[in-house]
Design an enzyme around this catalytic site. Structure first.
Site, PDB file in Angstrom:
ATOM      1  CG  ASP A 283     -10.103  -1.796 -23.014  1.00 24.41           C
ATOM      2  OD1 ASP A 283     -11.264  -2.018 -23.388  1.00 24.41           O
ATOM      3  OD2 ASP A 283      -9.299  -2.673 -22.672  1.00 24.41           O
TER       4      ASP A 283
ATOM      5  CD  GLU B  21       1.018  -7.707  10.820  1.00 24.38           C
ATOM      6  OE1 GLU B  21       0.601  -6.547  10.679  1.00 24.38           O
ATOM      7  OE2 GLU B  21       0.264  -8.705  10.855  1.00 24.38           O
TER       8      GLU B  21
ATOM      9  N   PRO C 150       0.810  -1.219   0.000  1.00 24.53           N
ATOM     10  CG  PRO C 150      -0.751  -1.541   1.701  1.00 24.53           C
ATOM     11  CD  PRO C 150       0.551  -2.065   1.172  1.00 24.53           C
TER      12      PRO C 150
ATOM     13  NE  ARG D 181      -6.544  -5.293 -20.555  1.00 17.88           N
ATOM     14  CZ  ARG D 181      -7.579  -5.764 -21.243  1.00 17.88           C
ATOM     15  NH1 ARG D 181      -7.874  -7.039 -21.201  1.00 17.88           N
ATOM     16  NH2 ARG D 181      -8.313  -4.962 -21.968  1.00 17.88           N
TER      17      ARG D 181
END
Ligand code: 4GS
Length: 224
Positions: free
Chosen positions: A167, A115, A88, A153
């Protein structure tokens, strides 16, 4: 492009390896995905790779040595590979970052559990941290699969047609709406222009819908 994945759950990657766009990319030799079981780099008979955090607190921390040894092995086989840690705290994964990463020859992805990893891994062994969004998931594997899918992709030839050009995000706008048969269902009609056969009008309508869609749902994309 070659992906090396360091994980405690290599079996999870069958979700992307075995079918769909990525599987086709692998078949066409445009992609390869190699998984490494981190426990194979443990130095004890219990195959442990984690230990209690210094300073106390809940959970376990992934140790430096097995990760460092695994990365050393990957770099022996694939010199110059970019080592990415999914976390994160990383740079947010966007269309632009996926595109940028798709230009590399090889990427190694480190998937954290518990963790996370000992900070010294991030300091010494990791080239870049990438986040798939501002929320917490239970392990880096799903994040790594999202990265592999979105990057793959962007590699020429992986998608069967020119679809990626249309897209969402490819032109920094959201996609236009799509319709298929039947023409009418429960009083809901397919927009007339799509049945007209007039391609220039259809293209103009789609462009306009893309813009309106973005204005309505994602104002923030227009400001950029
Ligand atoms: C993310 C994320 C993540 C963090 C993995 C806590 C288990 C978890 N990884 N983008 N330890 N968001 N990782 O939540 O990449």
């Amino acid at each position: 492009m070659r992906f090396d994945v360091i994980t405690l759950f290599p079996e999870m990657f069958s979700a992307i390896k075995d079918e769909g766009v990525i599987a086709r990319g692998i078949k066409k030799s445009l992609l390869s995905i190699h998984t490494w079981q981190l426990r194979d780099f443990s130095d004890n008979k219990h195959r442990n790779i984690d230990d209690k955090p210094y300073g106390g607190g809940a959970g376990m921390v992934m140790q430096v040595k097995p990760i460092r040894d695994c990365i050393r092995k990957i770099k022996q086989d694939t010199p110059g590979t970019m080592v990415i840690y999914l976390s994160p705290q990383g740079e947010k994964l966007t269309h632009d970052l996926a595109k940028e990463l798709s230009e590399l020859d090889s990427i190694a992805l480190l998937c954290g559990r518990y963790e996370g990893v000992d900070e010294r891994v991030i300091e010494h062994d990791v080239d870049k941290e990438v986040s798939i969004g501002d929320y917490v998931i239970s392990g880096g594997e799903l994040a790594a699969m999202v990265l592999i899918d979105s990057v793959s992709r962007q590699i020429p030839g992986v998608l069967g047609n020119a679809q990626s050009l249309n897209d969402s995000f490819a032109n920094s706008l959201l996609d236009y709406p799509h319709y298929t048969r039947p023409e009418i269902i429960d009083d809901q009609q397919v927009p007339e222009v799509l049945l007209s056969g007039h391609q220039a009008n259809i293209d103009a309508w789609r462009e306009d819908q893309s813009l309106k869609n973005t204005q309505k749902k994602r104002q923030d994309l227009i400001k950029k």
